[in-house]
Design an enzyme around this catalytic site. Structure first.
Site, PDB file in Angstrom:
ATOM      1  N   ARG A  52       0.844  -1.202   0.000  1.00  0.00           N
ATOM      2  CA  ARG A  52       0.000   0.000   0.000  1.00  0.00           C
ATOM      3  C   ARG A  52       0.880   1.253   0.000  1.00  0.00           C
ATOM      4  O   ARG A  52       0.509   2.284  -0.539  1.00  0.00           O
ATOM      5  CB  ARG A  52      -0.976  -0.015   1.193  1.00  0.00           C
ATOM      6  CG  ARG A  52      -1.806   1.253   1.311  1.00  0.00           C
ATOM      7  CD  ARG A  52      -3.179   1.074   1.979  1.00  0.00           C
ATOM      8  NE  ARG A  52      -3.193   0.228   3.136  1.00  0.00           N
ATOM      9  CZ  ARG A  52      -2.683   0.541   4.322  1.00  0.00           C
ATOM     10  NH1 ARG A  52      -2.107   1.709   4.530  1.00  0.00           N
ATOM     11  NH2 ARG A  52      -2.749  -0.316   5.320  1.00  0.00           N
ATOM     12  N   TYR A 105     -13.830  16.896 -16.414  1.00  0.00           N
ATOM     13  CA  TYR A 105     -14.304  15.528 -16.283  1.00  0.00           C
ATOM     14  C   TYR A 105     -15.452  15.476 -15.257  1.00  0.00           C
ATOM     15  O   TYR A 105     -15.349  16.067 -14.172  1.00  0.00           O
ATOM     16  CB  TYR A 105     -13.130  14.641 -15.837  1.00  0.00           C
ATOM     17  CG  TYR A 105     -13.499  13.202 -15.739  1.00  0.00           C
ATOM     18  CD1 TYR A 105     -13.767  12.467 -16.881  1.00  0.00           C
ATOM     19  CD2 TYR A 105     -13.617  12.576 -14.506  1.00  0.00           C
ATOM     20  CE1 TYR A 105     -14.140  11.126 -16.802  1.00  0.00           C
ATOM     21  CE2 TYR A 105     -13.978  11.240 -14.421  1.00  0.00           C
ATOM     22  CZ  TYR A 105     -14.240  10.533 -15.563  1.00  0.00           C
ATOM     23  OH  TYR A 105     -14.610   9.222 -15.476  1.00  0.00           O
ATOM     24  N   ASP A 177      -5.058  18.915 -15.583  1.00  0.00           N
ATOM     25  CA  ASP A 177      -5.453  17.552 -15.936  1.00  0.00           C
ATOM     26  C   ASP A 177      -5.050  17.369 -17.402  1.00  0.00           C
ATOM     27  O   ASP A 177      -5.678  17.893 -18.309  1.00  0.00           O
ATOM     28  CB  ASP A 177      -6.964  17.362 -15.732  1.00  0.00           C
ATOM     29  CG  ASP A 177      -7.409  15.919 -16.002  1.00  0.00           C
ATOM     30  OD1 ASP A 177      -6.737  15.223 -16.786  1.00  0.00           O
ATOM     31  OD2 ASP A 177      -8.443  15.492 -15.447  1.00  0.00           O
ATOM     32  N   LYS A 202      -6.579   6.175 -19.799  1.00  0.00           N
ATOM     33  CA  LYS A 202      -6.852   6.631 -21.165  1.00  0.00           C
ATOM     34  C   LYS A 202      -5.613   6.393 -22.037  1.00  0.00           C
ATOM     35  O   LYS A 202      -5.178   5.284 -22.146  1.00  0.00           O
ATOM     36  CB  LYS A 202      -7.289   8.098 -21.135  1.00  0.00           C
ATOM     37  CG  LYS A 202      -8.310   8.411 -20.015  1.00  0.00           C
ATOM     38  CD  LYS A 202      -9.642   7.734 -20.223  1.00  0.00           C
ATOM     39  CE  LYS A 202     -10.538   7.751 -18.990  1.00  0.00           C
ATOM     40  NZ  LYS A 202     -10.816   9.052 -18.413  1.00  0.00           N
TER      41      LYS A 202
END
Ligand SMILES: *Cc1c(COP(=O)(O)O)cnc(C)c1O
Length: 392
Positions: A52, A105, A177, A202
């Site tokens: 983690r 987004y 972004d 993406k």
């Protein structure tokens, strides 16, 4: 800092971030499918303790993503939204305010309006096409400016350099972004921004097979905070997804070049079709912000949007008639995907906000893949012609 040219990126995308394994000579970084690392002695480890907090395969991806922007290793997350969430948690507290460009987004809008609002964080969404709107929205408690350029799904651009000057004067970071163009086509730091954010889901991974997110910055103390937030909130990238993303990255610069060439060709063709009312693509002569596109991005990228004569009804008909292009929520992969933002990705954005920002009911987003552009054009032609016939 020197500006990276395309060829440097092509080499970095293949080689940065890993050395052949010193024990076996394995050329690629293995998938370290382990949660735990044996420690040498109490308090002595080899840099990894629990996945983690960190994992060697994820670390290789982080080094490579950082290298593409002349930056230290990125911080990678399980999704793009996990990256955005972690960034907001790292930089904001109750009472803080953020300025966001108005076409972003859908998940970013949801995160601010429906979740962070409960913790006392407020957001103003402004038209970033004019940087003065961003300047005017900044208040004493504004802690960051967040823009997406080109914006999803209308392709509206924000001038990164102009906004970075405003942010520097206000003493706050500018987040870009950069999911639509990636570092292969747009380098936010060279334009003065401080933080690049990615959905690696993406173009970066590029094959519709993983979810992922990343934050790149040259600010070491922010990187430290992001690693702390990730470890605490618990949304790290997984070793298998990181490995697939590393593989996708190797071809990113060349894919982006082809995606853009094909998209421009298709955009030009769509512009000539009598059933198409408008085409939005940064490299088109008709695009209102073409000059800005040429200043800050290498080319138009792989995504375009268009509107069919007759609004939503005819748009839906066209989308339902496509055969090669798949109707899907995603973008940025080798397959051409078509999306209806109003019913799919931007359904949660309030209708008034959609109307103000040009996300019309009939808008169709096309993520142009790497199939033959002739085949995509043939598919679009049959769908548009079928609709024309049906409408008359
Ligand atoms: C998809 C996307 C995101 C969110 O990424 P996920 O990996 O789906 O969580 C954020 N920003 C942009 C521009 C996107 O296209």
């Amino acid at each position: 800092m020197t500006t990276l040219v395309a060829n440097d990126i092509a080499t970095l995308a293949i080689h940065a971030g890993h050395e052949p394994d010193p024990f076996t000579g394995a050329l690629l970084t293995p998938i370290y499918q382990t949660t735990t690392y044996r420690q040498e002695a109490v308090g002595v480890d080899r840099g990894y303790t629990y996945s983690r907090a960190g994992n060697p395969t994820v670390a290789a991806l982080e080094k490579r993503l950082g290298a593409l922007e002349n930056a230290p290793p990125a911080v990678c997350f399980s999704t793009g939204m996990a990256a955005t969430t972690a960034l907001f948690f790292a930089l904001l507290q109750s009472g803080d305010h953020v300025v966001v460009s108005d076409v972003v987004y859908g998940g970013t809008v949801r995160l601010l309006n429906q979740i962070l609002s409960k913790y006392g964080v407020t957001a103003d969404f402004v038209d970033g096409a004019d940087p003065r709107n961003i300047q005017e929205a900044i208040r004493p408690n504004t802690k960051l400016v967040f823009i997406e350029t080109p914006a999803n799904p209308t392709l509206k651009l924000t001038d990164i350099e102009a906004v970075s000057v405003i942010c520097r004067e206000a003493g706050i970071p500018l987040v870009v972004d950069n999911t639509f163009l990636t570092a292969a086509l747009q380098q936010p730091f060279e334009l003065g921004a401080g933080i690049s954010l990615y959905s690696t889901t993406k173009f970066i991974e590029g094959h519709n097979s993983t979810l992922g997110g990343a934050i790149v910055t040259r600010d070491e103390s922010l990187l430290e905070q992001l690693r702390f937030v990730r470890k605490t909130l618990g949304a790290p990238q997984s070793p298998l997804e990181a490995w697939l993303t590393l593989r996708g990255l190797t071809t990113l610069p060349w894919r982006m070049k082809l995606h853009s060439e094909h998209a421009l060709r298709i955009a030009r063709w769509l512009e000539t079709h009598p059933s198409v009312e408008a085409v939005h693509y940064p490299d088109l002569e008709s695009f209102p912000q073409r000059e800005l596109a040429q200043k800050q991005q290498q080319n138009g990228g792989g995504v375009l949007a268009f509107e069919v004569v007759g609004g939503i009804k005819s748009g839906v008909q066209v989308m339902n008639s496509l055969k090669l292009c798949s109707l899907a929520e995603n973008l940025g992969a080798v397959e051409t995907l078509v999306t209806h933002p109003v019913s799919m990705t931007h359904g949660d954005v309030p209708p008034e906000q959609r109307a103000e920002t040009g996300i019309t009911d009939g808008l169709i987003r096309l993520s142009v893949g790497l199939e033959s552009p002739d085949d995509i054009i043939a598919d679009l032609a049959q769908a548009l012609n079928a609709f024309q016939g049906g409408a008359s």
